[in-house]
Design a protein around this motif. Sequence first.
Motif, PDB file in Angstrom:
ATOM      1  N   PRO A  72      -7.319   1.851  -6.084  1.00  0.00           N
ATOM      2  CA  PRO A  72      -8.056   2.153  -5.023  1.00  0.00           C
ATOM      3  C   PRO A  72      -7.572   3.381  -4.047  1.00  0.00           C
ATOM      4  O   PRO A  72      -6.399   3.114  -4.012  1.00  0.00           O
ATOM      5  CB  PRO A  72      -8.448   0.965  -4.197  1.00  0.00           C
ATOM      6  CG  PRO A  72      -8.253  -0.356  -5.353  1.00  0.00           C
ATOM      7  CD  PRO A  72      -6.979   0.127  -6.012  1.00  0.00           C
ATOM      8  N   ASP A  97      -0.982  -1.642  -4.450  1.00  0.00           N
ATOM      9  CA  ASP A  97      -2.572  -2.236  -4.390  1.00  0.00           C
ATOM     10  C   ASP A  97      -3.527  -1.223  -4.252  1.00  0.00           C
ATOM     11  O   ASP A  97      -4.817  -1.324  -4.471  1.00  0.00           O
ATOM     12  CB  ASP A  97      -2.685  -3.484  -3.674  1.00  0.00           C
ATOM     13  CG  ASP A  97      -1.672  -4.607  -4.196  1.00  0.00           C
ATOM     14  OD1 ASP A  97      -1.379  -4.555  -5.459  1.00  0.00           O
ATOM     15  OD2 ASP A  97      -1.666  -5.447  -3.368  1.00  0.00           O
ATOM     16  N   GLY A  98      -3.033  -0.246  -3.468  1.00  0.00           N
ATOM     17  CA  GLY A  98      -3.998   1.005  -3.137  1.00  0.00           C
ATOM     18  C   GLY A  98      -3.166   2.206  -2.342  1.00  0.00           C
ATOM     19  O   GLY A  98      -2.274   2.062  -2.209  1.00  0.00           O
ATOM     20  N   ILE A 123      -9.928  -2.658  -1.952  1.00  0.00           N
ATOM     21  CA  ILE A 123      -9.160  -3.627  -2.722  1.00  0.00           C
ATOM     22  C   ILE A 123      -9.990  -4.969  -3.116  1.00  0.00           C
ATOM     23  O   ILE A 123      -9.879  -5.652  -3.877  1.00  0.00           O
ATOM     24  CB  ILE A 123      -7.700  -3.747  -2.031  1.00  0.00           C
ATOM     25  CG1 ILE A 123      -6.838  -2.516  -2.145  1.00  0.00           C
ATOM     26  CG2 ILE A 123      -7.031  -5.121  -2.841  1.00  0.00           C
ATOM     27  CD1 ILE A 123      -5.489  -2.688  -1.246  1.00  0.00           C
ATOM     28  N   CYS A 141     -14.232   9.035  -3.578  1.00  0.00           N
ATOM     29  CA  CYS A 141     -13.587   7.887  -2.694  1.00  0.00           C
ATOM     30  C   CYS A 141     -13.908   7.862  -1.414  1.00  0.00           C
ATOM     31  O   CYS A 141     -14.259   9.150  -0.831  1.00  0.00           O
ATOM     32  CB  CYS A 141     -12.030   7.886  -2.966  1.00  0.00           C
ATOM     33  SG  CYS A 141     -11.216   9.431  -2.412  1.00  0.00           S
ATOM     34  N   LEU A 159       0.791  -1.124  -0.041  1.00  0.00           N
ATOM     35  CA  LEU A 159       0.182  -0.028   0.006  1.00  0.00           C
ATOM     36  C   LEU A 159       0.761   1.180  -0.214  1.00  0.00           C
ATOM     37  O   LEU A 159       2.082   1.498   0.652  1.00  0.00           O
ATOM     38  CB  LEU A 159      -0.953   0.075   1.167  1.00  0.00           C
ATOM     39  CG  LEU A 159      -1.627  -1.145   1.483  1.00  0.00           C
ATOM     40  CD1 LEU A 159      -2.612  -1.252   3.012  1.00  0.00           C
ATOM     41  CD2 LEU A 159      -2.748  -1.444   0.344  1.00  0.00           C
ATOM     42  N   LEU A 162      -9.387   1.050   2.994  1.00  0.00           N
ATOM     43  CA  LEU A 162      -8.492   0.492   1.638  1.00  0.00           C
ATOM     44  C   LEU A 162      -8.390  -0.779   1.324  1.00  0.00           C
ATOM     45  O   LEU A 162      -8.645  -1.111   0.275  1.00  0.00           O
ATOM     46  CB  LEU A 162      -7.081   1.254   1.912  1.00  0.00           C
ATOM     47  CG  LEU A 162      -6.278   1.057   0.672  1.00  0.00           C
ATOM     48  CD1 LEU A 162      -7.262   1.854  -0.519  1.00  0.00           C
ATOM     49  CD2 LEU A 162      -4.903   1.769   0.724  1.00  0.00           C
TER      50      LEU A 162
END
Length: 327
Positions: free
Chosen positions: A140, A117-118, A300, A153, A62, A296
């Motif tokens: 994300p 990944d985020g 994901i 978001c 992350l 988060l």
Amino acid sequence: MTTIKDVAQHAGVSTATVSRVLNGHAAPTEETRSRVLAAVDELGYRPNALARSLRTTATTTLGLVISDLVNPFFAEIARAVEEEARAHGYCVIVANADESADQQATYVRTLLDRRVDGLLVCPATDDPSWIAEVEAADVPLVLLDRTVEGAACPVVRADGAQALADLADALRAAGHRRVGVIAGPADTSTGRERLEQFGRGGLDLAVVHGDFRRESGARAAAELLDLPDRPTALVAMDNLMGLGALEELRRRELKVPADVGLAVYDDQPWFPLLDPPITVVAQPTVEMGRAAARSLLALIAGEQPADVRLSARLVVRGSCGEATGAA
């Protein structure tokens, strides 16, 4: 460097079997699985995370972009994010925007290039231009502590409205009517909201804006203390600006609270140890960091988490004086 082929040869199995074991899939037998893991330990094999990410499109990392790593508030949040992420098998890459929109945009691009990944971002300013790049990359995103208008978001933040109303009441009860406010930047959501919320308390306010840094707190305090109608109390809307204000009060040999009262937005472990201990609006920093990481991870996983709004609270100590009999 040990390779997966070395592990396979050492364990007497195929590379496909080693790959299945390392990726958590079922091995032909439990004995085979144990033999592969023993070979991994004996040879000190470390899987190539980058190569694996290219195959799976996941890196189990992350990205966390915070506004100022020097600020203890953000350091504590970063630690909470890292702890929560680690508990779920993720690593966190921390980037320091240093309260700069340009530096923030650079780090966001770098983290996207690293295939995180985020992303967790505490926006340095209201500038929303960087969000389009995140959306285009389909990564994300969760905003932390501050908001950006138009960002679609989840947001995790603390609500200080009630705590600031309570602070206004406490100052009034201690006999303060004219209060100097060291506000945050007007181009950040927290800078605007805290000033607006405190302004509803009915006190006579003199306002000088800082930049959430210690030096700006000292400069703002000096400007407020030089006013012809000097405030009887100062309220710094950030811990570092609060330290700067205290530094200026000490430089002028003004006593707290006998000469000037002082309150600070954000608590720190040393604030209760000062003489007098500092009255603060305390934010639930650990809970914010953990909640942001969980939001988060939910994104994901394909979920749609709601915004999280936690409550700040007033902690009255001795730096604003005692309530008067009349109050």
